[in-house]
Design an enzyme around this catalytic site. Structure first.
Site, PDB file in Angstrom:
ATOM      1  N   ASN A  32      98.323  24.125  64.638  1.00  0.00           N
ATOM      2  CA  ASN A  32      97.395  22.569  63.751  1.00  0.00           C
ATOM      3  C   ASN A  32      98.394  21.909  63.143  1.00  0.00           C
ATOM      4  O   ASN A  32      98.466  21.462  62.113  1.00  0.00           O
ATOM      5  CB  ASN A  32      97.081  24.004  62.389  1.00  0.00           C
ATOM      6  CG  ASN A  32      97.873  24.272  61.721  1.00  0.00           C
ATOM      7  OD1 ASN A  32      99.237  24.348  62.107  1.00  0.00           O
ATOM      8  ND2 ASN A  32      97.552  26.057  60.994  1.00  0.00           N
ATOM      9  N   PHE A  72     102.760  33.177  68.252  1.00  0.00           N
ATOM     10  CA  PHE A  72     104.010  32.353  67.763  1.00  0.00           C
ATOM     11  C   PHE A  72     103.559  32.376  65.870  1.00  0.00           C
ATOM     12  O   PHE A  72     104.835  31.403  65.340  1.00  0.00           O
ATOM     13  CB  PHE A  72     104.790  31.389  68.016  1.00  0.00           C
ATOM     14  CG  PHE A  72     105.762  31.565  69.465  1.00  0.00           C
ATOM     15  CD1 PHE A  72     107.380  32.251  69.909  1.00  0.00           C
ATOM     16  CD2 PHE A  72     104.819  31.189  70.784  1.00  0.00           C
ATOM     17  CE1 PHE A  72     107.179  32.277  70.436  1.00  0.00           C
ATOM     18  CE2 PHE A  72     105.496  31.293  71.504  1.00  0.00           C
ATOM     19  CZ  PHE A  72     107.181  32.089  71.899  1.00  0.00           C
ATOM     20  N   ALA A  73     102.752  31.287  66.202  1.00  0.00           N
ATOM     21  CA  ALA A  73     101.772  30.538  65.154  1.00  0.00           C
ATOM     22  C   ALA A  73     102.188  31.414  63.568  1.00  0.00           C
ATOM     23  O   ALA A  73     101.050  32.942  63.403  1.00  0.00           O
ATOM     24  CB  ALA A  73     100.675  30.336  64.987  1.00  0.00           C
ATOM     25  N   TYR A 140     107.745  38.735  54.308  1.00  0.00           N
ATOM     26  CA  TYR A 140     107.721  38.252  55.545  1.00  0.00           C
ATOM     27  C   TYR A 140     107.631  39.365  56.469  1.00  0.00           C
ATOM     28  O   TYR A 140     106.956  39.685  57.485  1.00  0.00           O
ATOM     29  CB  TYR A 140     108.966  37.225  55.527  1.00  0.00           C
ATOM     30  CG  TYR A 140     109.207  37.138  56.775  1.00  0.00           C
ATOM     31  CD1 TYR A 140     107.989  35.826  57.655  1.00  0.00           C
ATOM     32  CD2 TYR A 140     109.988  37.390  57.497  1.00  0.00           C
ATOM     33  CE1 TYR A 140     108.627  35.879  58.913  1.00  0.00           C
ATOM     34  CE2 TYR A 140     110.003  36.691  58.803  1.00  0.00           C
ATOM     35  CZ  TYR A 140     109.312  36.283  60.013  1.00  0.00           C
ATOM     36  OH  TYR A 140     109.863  35.896  61.462  1.00  0.00           O
ATOM     37  N   ARG A 220     125.256  37.590  60.942  1.00  0.00           N
ATOM     38  CA  ARG A 220     124.267  37.472  61.866  1.00  0.00           C
ATOM     39  C   ARG A 220     124.339  37.354  63.359  1.00  0.00           C
ATOM     40  O   ARG A 220     125.732  36.948  63.934  1.00  0.00           O
ATOM     41  CB  ARG A 220     123.392  36.016  61.759  1.00  0.00           C
ATOM     42  CG  ARG A 220     122.723  36.228  59.781  1.00  0.00           C
ATOM     43  CD  ARG A 220     121.685  37.375  59.875  1.00  0.00           C
ATOM     44  NE  ARG A 220     121.139  37.136  58.585  1.00  0.00           N
ATOM     45  CZ  ARG A 220     121.786  38.275  57.584  1.00  0.00           C
ATOM     46  NH1 ARG A 220     122.711  38.501  57.550  1.00  0.00           N
ATOM     47  NH2 ARG A 220     121.248  38.797  56.176  1.00  0.00           N
TER      48      ARG A 220
HETATM   49  N1  UDP Z   1     122.525  30.698  54.229  1.00  0.00           N
HETATM   50  C1  UDP Z   1     124.228  29.984  53.875  1.00  0.00           C
HETATM   51  N2  UDP Z   1     123.718  28.955  53.684  1.00  0.00           N
HETATM   52  C2  UDP Z   1     122.450  28.040  53.713  1.00  0.00           C
HETATM   53  C3  UDP Z   1     121.726  28.623  54.672  1.00  0.00           C
HETATM   54  C4  UDP Z   1     121.561  29.878  55.341  1.00  0.00           C
HETATM   55  O1  UDP Z   1     124.867  30.802  53.740  1.00  0.00           O
HETATM   56  O2  UDP Z   1     121.537  26.653  53.066  1.00  0.00           O
HETATM   57  C5  UDP Z   1     123.112  32.078  54.784  1.00  0.00           C
HETATM   58  C6  UDP Z   1     121.999  32.922  54.870  1.00  0.00           C
HETATM   59  O3  UDP Z   1     122.383  33.648  53.545  1.00  0.00           O
HETATM   60  C7  UDP Z   1     122.367  33.859  56.240  1.00  0.00           C
HETATM   61  C8  UDP Z   1     122.220  33.083  57.607  1.00  0.00           C
HETATM   62  O4  UDP Z   1     123.250  32.080  56.059  1.00  0.00           O
HETATM   63  O5  UDP Z   1     123.250  34.796  56.155  1.00  0.00           O
HETATM   64  C9  UDP Z   1     121.461  32.997  58.386  1.00  0.00           C
HETATM   65  O6  UDP Z   1     120.120  32.067  57.365  1.00  0.00           O
HETATM   66  P1  UDP Z   1     118.909  31.589  57.932  1.00  0.00           P
HETATM   67  O7  UDP Z   1     118.447  30.655  57.057  1.00  0.00           O
HETATM   68  O8  UDP Z   1     120.129  30.486  58.890  1.00  0.00           O
HETATM   69  O9  UDP Z   1     118.057  32.346  59.085  1.00  0.00           O
HETATM   70  P2  UDP Z   1     117.649  34.003  58.474  1.00  0.00           P
HETATM   71  O10 UDP Z   1     118.581  34.681  58.577  1.00  0.00           O
HETATM   72  O11 UDP Z   1     117.247  33.539  57.670  1.00  0.00           O
HETATM   73  O12 UDP Z   1     116.975  34.056  59.550  1.00  0.00           O
END
Ligand code: UDP
Length: 327
Positions: A32, A72-73, A140, A220
Protein backbone atom coordinates in the site's frame (compact mmCIF):
# COMPACT_ATOMS: atom_id res chain seq x y z
CA UNK A 1 6.83 -20.09 -9.55
CA UNK A 2 4.19 -17.32 -9.43
CA UNK A 3 4.80 -15.56 -6.13
CA UNK A 4 2.94 -12.79 -4.31
CA UNK A 5 5.23 -10.65 -2.15
CA UNK A 6 3.28 -8.47 0.28
CA UNK A 7 5.27 -5.48 1.50
CA UNK A 8 7.61 -5.99 -1.44
CA UNK A 9 8.20 -2.25 -1.77
CA UNK A 10 9.80 -2.21 1.69
CA UNK A 11 13.38 -2.87 2.67
CA UNK A 12 13.67 -6.65 3.11
CA UNK A 13 10.66 -7.34 0.86
CA UNK A 14 12.21 -5.29 -1.95
CA UNK A 15 15.47 -7.25 -1.84
CA UNK A 16 13.62 -10.55 -1.74
CA UNK A 17 11.33 -9.67 -4.66
CA UNK A 18 14.34 -8.59 -6.70
CA UNK A 19 16.20 -11.82 -5.95
CA UNK A 20 13.20 -14.00 -6.81
CA UNK A 21 12.70 -12.14 -10.08
CA UNK A 22 16.39 -12.54 -10.92
CA UNK A 23 15.98 -16.29 -10.40
CA UNK A 24 13.23 -16.32 -13.01
CA UNK A 25 10.15 -16.39 -10.81
CA UNK A 26 7.09 -14.34 -11.73
CA UNK A 27 6.78 -11.89 -8.86
CA UNK A 28 3.83 -9.66 -7.98
CA UNK A 29 4.46 -7.13 -5.22
CA UNK A 30 1.38 -6.11 -3.22
CA UNK A 31 2.06 -2.99 -1.15
CA UNK A 32 0.00 0.00 0.00
CA UNK A 33 3.12 2.21 -0.12
CA UNK A 34 2.45 3.46 3.41
CA UNK A 35 6.08 2.76 4.20
CA UNK A 36 7.42 1.25 0.98
CA UNK A 37 8.87 2.93 -2.10
CA UNK A 38 7.84 2.45 -5.70
CA UNK A 39 11.52 2.72 -6.70
CA UNK A 40 12.36 -0.15 -4.35
CA UNK A 41 10.50 -2.59 -6.61
CA UNK A 42 12.92 -4.03 -9.18
CA UNK A 43 12.02 -6.74 -11.67
CA UNK A 44 8.51 -7.31 -10.31
CA UNK A 45 5.03 -5.99 -11.05
CA UNK A 46 3.75 -3.61 -8.35
CA UNK A 47 0.08 -3.69 -7.33
CA UNK A 48 -0.74 -0.83 -4.98
CA UNK A 49 -3.28 -2.29 -2.60
CA UNK A 50 -4.14 -2.81 1.03
CA UNK A 51 -4.21 -6.13 2.85
CA UNK A 52 -7.56 -5.20 4.36
CA UNK A 53 -9.06 -5.22 0.84
CA UNK A 54 -9.99 -8.87 0.37
CA UNK A 55 -11.77 -8.27 -2.97
CA UNK A 56 -8.57 -6.77 -4.35
CA UNK A 57 -6.57 -9.68 -2.98
CA UNK A 58 -8.98 -12.14 -4.61
CA UNK A 59 -8.46 -10.42 -7.94
CA UNK A 60 -4.67 -10.51 -7.59
CA UNK A 61 -4.62 -14.19 -6.60
CA UNK A 62 -6.87 -15.21 -9.49
CA UNK A 63 -5.48 -13.03 -12.25
CA UNK A 64 -1.88 -13.99 -11.45
CA UNK A 65 -2.61 -17.64 -10.54
CA UNK A 66 -0.52 -17.19 -7.38
CA UNK A 67 1.23 -20.35 -6.13
CA UNK A 68 3.15 -19.00 -3.13
CA UNK A 69 3.04 -16.01 -0.80
CA UNK A 70 5.87 -14.27 0.99
CA UNK A 71 4.38 -11.96 3.60
CA UNK A 72 6.41 -8.92 4.68
CA UNK A 73 3.72 -6.23 4.94
CA UNK A 74 3.58 -5.22 8.60
CA UNK A 75 4.32 -2.50 11.10
CA UNK A 76 7.68 -3.12 12.70
CA UNK A 77 8.69 -0.63 15.39
CA UNK A 78 8.88 -1.93 18.93
CA UNK A 79 8.51 1.53 20.52
CA UNK A 80 5.50 2.52 18.40
CA UNK A 81 3.84 -0.81 19.17
CA UNK A 82 3.89 0.09 22.86
CA UNK A 83 2.24 3.50 22.35
CA UNK A 84 -0.11 2.43 19.51
CA UNK A 85 -0.81 -1.30 19.90
CA UNK A 86 -4.09 -0.94 17.95
CA UNK A 87 -2.10 -0.21 14.79
CA UNK A 88 -0.02 -3.37 15.32
CA UNK A 89 -2.97 -5.65 15.99
CA UNK A 90 -4.79 -4.20 12.98
CA UNK A 91 -1.90 -4.33 10.51
CA UNK A 92 -0.02 -7.39 11.67
CA UNK A 93 -2.80 -9.61 12.93
CA UNK A 94 -6.18 -8.59 11.43
CA UNK A 95 -4.83 -7.73 7.99
CA UNK A 96 -2.57 -10.76 8.17
CA UNK A 97 -5.64 -12.90 8.86
CA UNK A 98 -7.39 -11.37 5.84
CA UNK A 99 -4.42 -12.37 3.70
CA UNK A 100 -4.34 -15.86 5.17
CA UNK A 101 -8.03 -16.29 4.42
CA UNK A 102 -7.33 -15.37 0.80
CA UNK A 103 -4.50 -17.91 0.78
CA UNK A 104 -6.94 -20.55 2.01
CA UNK A 105 -9.71 -19.57 -0.42
CA UNK A 106 -7.35 -19.80 -3.36
CA UNK A 107 -5.68 -23.04 -2.25
CA UNK A 108 -2.16 -21.58 -2.09
CA UNK A 109 0.08 -24.17 -0.46
CA UNK A 110 3.29 -22.27 0.32
CA UNK A 111 3.68 -19.34 2.68
CA UNK A 112 6.82 -17.65 4.03
CA UNK A 113 6.32 -15.30 6.96
CA UNK A 114 8.53 -12.43 8.17
CA UNK A 115 8.76 -13.18 11.82
CA UNK A 116 11.23 -11.83 14.30
CA UNK A 117 13.58 -12.65 17.15
CA UNK A 118 11.28 -10.34 19.17
CA UNK A 119 8.96 -13.36 19.48
CA UNK A 120 11.46 -14.83 21.98
CA UNK A 121 11.30 -11.92 24.43
CA UNK A 122 14.10 -11.67 26.98
CA UNK A 123 16.59 -14.48 26.30
CA UNK A 124 16.82 -17.20 28.91
CA UNK A 125 19.66 -18.93 27.06
CA UNK A 126 22.01 -17.52 24.43
CA UNK A 127 22.56 -17.81 21.54
CA UNK A 128 18.86 -18.03 20.74
CA UNK A 129 17.79 -21.31 19.16
CA UNK A 130 14.44 -21.90 17.47
CA UNK A 131 13.18 -23.94 20.43
CA UNK A 132 13.82 -21.13 22.91
CA UNK A 133 10.55 -20.24 24.72
CA UNK A 134 8.56 -17.60 22.87
CA UNK A 135 7.47 -14.95 25.37
CA UNK A 136 7.51 -11.53 23.69
CA UNK A 137 7.95 -8.42 25.82
CA UNK A 138 6.20 -5.92 23.54
CA UNK A 139 3.06 -5.69 21.36
CA UNK A 140 5.10 -5.96 18.16
CA UNK A 141 6.46 -9.35 19.25
CA UNK A 142 3.01 -10.39 20.45
CA UNK A 143 1.40 -9.72 17.08
CA UNK A 144 4.14 -11.59 15.22
CA UNK A 145 3.87 -14.57 17.55
CA UNK A 146 0.08 -14.56 17.29
CA UNK A 147 0.41 -14.80 13.52
CA UNK A 148 2.85 -17.70 13.90
CA UNK A 149 0.14 -19.45 15.97
CA UNK A 150 -2.41 -18.82 13.23
CA UNK A 151 -0.06 -20.31 10.68
CA UNK A 152 0.55 -23.42 12.79
CA UNK A 153 -3.19 -24.01 13.17
CA UNK A 154 -3.96 -23.33 9.52
CA UNK A 155 -1.12 -25.61 8.43
CA UNK A 156 -2.53 -28.45 10.52
CA UNK A 157 -6.10 -28.05 9.32
CA UNK A 158 -5.81 -26.83 5.73
CA UNK A 159 -2.64 -28.46 4.46
CA UNK A 160 -0.88 -25.13 4.12
CA UNK A 161 2.91 -25.35 4.29
CA UNK A 162 4.75 -22.45 5.88
CA UNK A 163 8.13 -21.24 7.08
CA UNK A 164 8.44 -18.50 9.71
CA UNK A 165 11.75 -16.71 9.39
CA UNK A 166 12.74 -15.04 12.63
CA UNK A 167 14.98 -12.17 11.64
CA UNK A 168 17.65 -10.65 13.76
CA UNK A 169 18.87 -7.14 12.74
CA UNK A 170 18.59 -6.53 9.00
CA UNK A 171 21.27 -4.19 7.68
CA UNK A 172 23.24 -3.21 4.59
CA UNK A 173 22.42 -2.47 0.97
CA UNK A 174 23.00 -3.77 -2.54
CA UNK A 175 26.70 -4.08 -3.34
CA UNK A 176 26.20 -1.84 -6.40
CA UNK A 177 24.61 0.89 -4.24
CA UNK A 178 21.32 0.90 -6.16
CA UNK A 179 18.98 -0.45 -3.48
CA UNK A 180 19.00 0.15 0.25
CA UNK A 181 17.28 1.12 3.45
CA UNK A 182 14.91 4.10 3.57
CA UNK A 183 12.59 4.50 6.54
CA UNK A 184 10.70 7.63 7.45
CA UNK A 185 11.23 8.34 10.27
CA UNK A 186 14.50 6.42 10.52
CA UNK A 187 14.93 4.60 13.82
CA UNK A 188 17.57 1.98 13.00
CA UNK A 189 21.08 2.28 14.32
CA UNK A 190 23.30 1.93 11.23
CA UNK A 191 21.38 4.40 9.00
CA UNK A 192 21.22 6.89 11.89
CA UNK A 193 24.97 6.68 12.45
CA UNK A 194 25.66 7.17 8.73
CA UNK A 195 23.29 10.15 8.66
CA UNK A 196 25.55 11.77 11.27
CA UNK A 197 28.51 11.20 8.95
CA UNK A 198 26.56 12.85 6.13
CA UNK A 199 25.87 15.90 8.31
CA UNK A 200 22.13 15.18 8.45
CA UNK A 201 22.13 14.75 12.24
CA UNK A 202 24.35 16.31 14.90
CA UNK A 203 24.93 13.04 16.76
CA UNK A 204 23.62 9.55 17.41
CA UNK A 205 22.13 8.48 20.71
CA UNK A 206 23.42 5.38 22.44
CA UNK A 207 20.40 3.92 24.19
CA UNK A 208 21.76 2.59 27.47
CA UNK A 209 25.39 2.27 28.57
CA UNK A 210 24.80 0.20 31.71
CA UNK A 211 23.73 -3.13 30.20
CA UNK A 212 25.42 -6.30 31.46
CA UNK A 213 27.52 -6.57 28.28
CA UNK A 214 31.30 -6.12 27.77
CA UNK A 215 31.05 -2.39 26.95
CA UNK A 216 27.69 -1.69 28.60
CA UNK A 217 25.75 -1.26 25.32
CA UNK A 218 23.26 -3.62 23.65
CA UNK A 219 24.56 -6.47 21.54
CA UNK A 220 22.71 -7.42 18.34
CA UNK A 221 23.21 -9.85 15.46
CA UNK A 222 23.39 -7.79 12.24
CA UNK A 223 22.59 -9.73 9.09
CA UNK A 224 22.92 -8.45 5.54
CA UNK A 225 19.64 -7.84 3.75
CA UNK A 226 20.74 -9.90 0.72
CA UNK A 227 21.53 -12.84 3.00
CA UNK A 228 18.07 -12.41 4.51
CA UNK A 229 16.54 -12.37 1.03
CA UNK A 230 18.35 -15.61 0.19
CA UNK A 231 16.90 -17.24 3.30
CA UNK A 232 13.40 -16.67 1.83
CA UNK A 233 14.36 -18.26 -1.46
CA UNK A 234 15.75 -21.33 0.33
CA UNK A 235 12.81 -21.57 2.75
CA UNK A 236 10.35 -21.44 -0.14
CA UNK A 237 12.11 -24.39 -1.73
CA UNK A 238 11.89 -26.40 1.47
CA UNK A 239 8.14 -26.02 2.10
CA UNK A 240 5.87 -28.97 1.34
CA UNK A 241 2.13 -29.26 2.09
CA UNK A 242 1.53 -29.04 5.84
CA UNK A 243 5.12 -28.20 6.77
CA UNK A 244 5.53 -26.00 9.83
CA UNK A 245 9.03 -24.60 9.65
CA UNK A 246 10.78 -21.95 11.73
CA UNK A 247 14.29 -20.64 11.22
CA UNK A 248 16.37 -17.95 12.84
CA UNK A 249 18.12 -15.73 10.34
CA UNK A 250 21.22 -14.25 11.92
CA UNK A 251 24.96 -14.66 11.49
CA UNK A 252 25.52 -15.87 15.06
CA UNK A 253 27.90 -12.99 15.78
CA UNK A 254 26.99 -10.21 18.18
CA UNK A 255 28.14 -6.58 17.93
CA UNK A 256 27.53 -3.88 20.50
CA UNK A 257 26.16 -0.42 19.73
CA UNK A 258 29.61 1.05 20.39
CA UNK A 259 31.20 -1.52 18.03
CA UNK A 260 28.71 -0.54 15.32
CA UNK A 261 29.62 3.13 15.74
CA UNK A 262 33.35 2.34 15.72
CA UNK A 263 32.95 0.23 12.56
CA UNK A 264 31.07 3.07 10.86
CA UNK A 265 33.92 5.44 11.78
CA UNK A 266 36.42 3.01 10.31
CA UNK A 267 34.46 2.52 7.08
CA UNK A 268 33.67 6.22 6.53
CA UNK A 269 36.96 7.57 7.88
CA UNK A 270 35.05 10.19 9.87
CA UNK A 271 34.50 10.62 13.62
CA UNK A 272 30.90 10.23 14.78
CA UNK A 273 29.49 12.34 17.61
CA UNK A 274 27.74 10.26 20.24
CA UNK A 275 25.22 11.20 22.93
CA UNK A 276 24.69 8.78 25.78
CA UNK A 277 20.97 8.36 26.41
CA UNK A 278 18.74 6.25 28.67
CA UNK A 279 17.80 2.70 27.71
CA UNK A 280 15.04 2.29 25.10
CA UNK A 281 11.99 0.44 26.42
CA UNK A 282 11.72 -3.17 25.29
CA UNK A 283 15.42 -3.70 24.39
CA UNK A 284 16.96 -6.91 25.81
CA UNK A 285 20.74 -6.60 26.47
CA UNK A 286 21.78 -9.31 23.98
CA UNK A 287 20.03 -10.86 20.95
CA UNK A 288 22.22 -13.26 18.99
CA UNK A 289 21.04 -16.16 16.84
CA UNK A 290 22.05 -19.76 17.04
CA UNK A 291 22.27 -20.12 13.28
CA UNK A 292 22.90 -23.85 12.97
CA UNK A 293 19.41 -24.95 11.95
CA UNK A 294 19.13 -22.80 8.83
CA UNK A 295 22.69 -23.68 7.82
CA UNK A 296 22.13 -27.41 8.23
CA UNK A 297 18.59 -27.72 6.88
CA UNK A 298 18.58 -25.04 4.17
CA UNK A 299 22.28 -24.77 3.36
CA UNK A 300 22.13 -21.04 4.09
CA UNK A 301 25.49 -19.32 4.54
CA UNK A 302 25.84 -15.56 4.83
CA UNK A 303 27.82 -13.87 2.06
CA UNK A 304 28.44 -11.03 4.52
CA UNK A 305 29.43 -12.71 7.79
CA UNK A 306 31.10 -9.66 9.31
CA UNK A 307 29.86 -6.24 10.29
CA UNK A 308 32.46 -4.21 8.41
CA UNK A 309 31.46 -5.68 5.05
CA UNK A 310 27.80 -5.00 5.86
CA UNK A 311 28.48 -1.38 6.83
CA UNK A 312 30.52 -0.85 3.65
CA UNK A 313 27.47 -1.65 1.53
CA UNK A 314 25.23 0.55 3.70
CA UNK A 315 27.70 3.44 3.39
CA UNK A 316 27.81 3.11 -0.41
CA UNK A 317 24.01 3.37 -0.50
CA UNK A 318 23.64 6.26 1.95
CA UNK A 319 26.46 8.25 0.39
CA UNK A 320 25.00 7.92 -3.11
CA UNK A 321 21.36 8.33 -1.92
CA UNK A 322 21.47 10.85 0.95
CA UNK A 323 17.68 11.20 0.72
CA UNK A 324 17.04 7.51 0.16
CA UNK A 325 14.65 6.88 -2.74
CA UNK A 326 13.48 10.54 -2.72
CA UNK A 327 14.95 12.81 -5.36
N1 UDP B 1 20.06 2.01 19.12
C1 UDP B 1 20.76 3.07 19.70
N2 UDP B 1 20.53 4.33 19.21
C2 UDP B 1 19.66 4.58 18.19
C3 UDP B 1 18.97 3.49 17.60
C4 UDP B 1 19.20 2.21 18.10
O1 UDP B 1 21.54 2.90 20.63
O2 UDP B 1 19.47 5.74 17.81
C5 UDP B 1 20.31 0.64 19.62
C6 UDP B 1 19.05 -0.06 20.11
O3 UDP B 1 18.84 0.21 21.48
C7 UDP B 1 19.40 -1.53 19.85
C8 UDP B 1 20.33 -1.47 18.64
O4 UDP B 1 20.78 -0.12 18.56
O5 UDP B 1 20.13 -2.05 20.93
C9 UDP B 1 19.62 -1.84 17.34
O6 UDP B 1 18.44 -1.07 17.25
P1 UDP B 1 17.64 -0.89 15.88
O7 UDP B 1 16.56 0.13 16.15
O8 UDP B 1 18.60 -0.61 14.78
O9 UDP B 1 17.02 -2.31 15.58
P2 UDP B 1 15.97 -3.19 16.41
O10 UDP B 1 16.83 -4.07 17.27
O11 UDP B 1 15.09 -2.30 17.19
O12 UDP B 1 15.25 -3.94 15.35
Amino acid sequence: MRILVTGGAGYIGGFTARRLAALGHQVVVYDNLSAGHRQGVVGAELVVGDLADSARLDHVFVSNRIEAVIHFAASCYVGESVTDPAKYYRNNLLNGATLLEAVRRHGVGRFVFSSTCATYGDPVTLPLAEDHPQAPVNPYGNTKLAFEYMLRDYAGAYNLGFAALRYFNAAGAAADGTQGEHHDPETHLIPLVLQVTLGQRPNVSVFGTDYPTPDGTCVRDYVHVEDLAEAHVLALGKITPGSKLAYNVGTGTGNSVREVIRTCEEVTGKPIAVREAPRRAGDPPVLVAAGDKIRTELGWAPKYPDLKAIVETAWRWHRSHPKGYDK
